[in-house]
Design a protein around this motif. Structure first.
Motif, PDB file in Angstrom:
ATOM      1  N   UNK A  87      46.355  52.783 -28.347  1.00  0.00           N
ATOM      2  CA  UNK A  87      46.551  52.653 -26.907  1.00  0.00           C
ATOM      3  C   UNK A  87      45.626  53.604 -26.155  1.00  0.00           C
ATOM      4  N   UNK A  88      45.314  53.245 -24.921  1.00  0.00           N
ATOM      5  CA  UNK A  88      44.585  54.147 -24.030  1.00  0.00           C
ATOM      6  C   UNK A  88      45.449  54.348 -22.791  1.00  0.00           C
ATOM      7  N   UNK A  89      45.663  55.601 -22.448  1.00  0.00           N
ATOM      8  CA  UNK A  89      46.358  55.934 -21.203  1.00  0.00           C
ATOM      9  C   UNK A  89      45.320  56.464 -20.223  1.00  0.00           C
ATOM     10  N   UNK A  90      45.225  55.794 -19.090  1.00  0.00           N
ATOM     11  CA  UNK A  90      44.309  56.239 -18.036  1.00  0.00           C
ATOM     12  C   UNK A  90      45.111  57.007 -17.004  1.00  0.00           C
ATOM     13  N   UNK A  91      44.537  58.081 -16.495  1.00  0.00           N
ATOM     14  CA  UNK A  91      45.185  58.858 -15.441  1.00  0.00           C
ATOM     15  C   UNK A  91      44.130  59.214 -14.404  1.00  0.00           C
TER      16      UNK A  91
END
Length: 98
Positions: A87-91
């Motif tokens: 998964x990639x979490x963008x912030x």
């Protein structure tokens, strides 16, 4: 067709050369290759744990754009870096005090 073959060759070569780095560093090096120079300049790998890459993005417009490509980017980063990416979490980057 020849250009795509060259691109794949370079991606594979990069993956092999990253073998001695820590996972987060490998992913940071893979980031601009996975998404291209223009997009890579709008986000930075800031963390990695248990298959989840955290990427800090400079503004909302780029955040939306990158989120729409999340699956493809995760797959490319995993392939290039040789690291499991589930998964990639963008912030969004905070502009504290500005």
């Amino acid at each position: 067709m020849a250009m795509e073959g060259m691109r794949d060759l370079l991606k594979g070569s990069l993956g092999r050369s990253l073998g001695t780095l820590q996972d987060e560093d490998r992913l940071a090096a893979a980031w601009p290759v996975a998404c291209g120079k223009a997009m890579a300049g709008r986000g930075t790998v800031v963390g990695y744990a248990d298959g989840v890459v955290r990427i800090q993005v400079e503004d909302v417009a780029w955040l939306r754009q990158l989120m729409s490509m999340r699956g493809q980017l995760a797959q490319e980063m995993a392939r290039i870096a040789g690291v499991r990416v589930s998964e990639i979490h963008f912030e969004q980057k905070r502009n504290d005090g500005q």
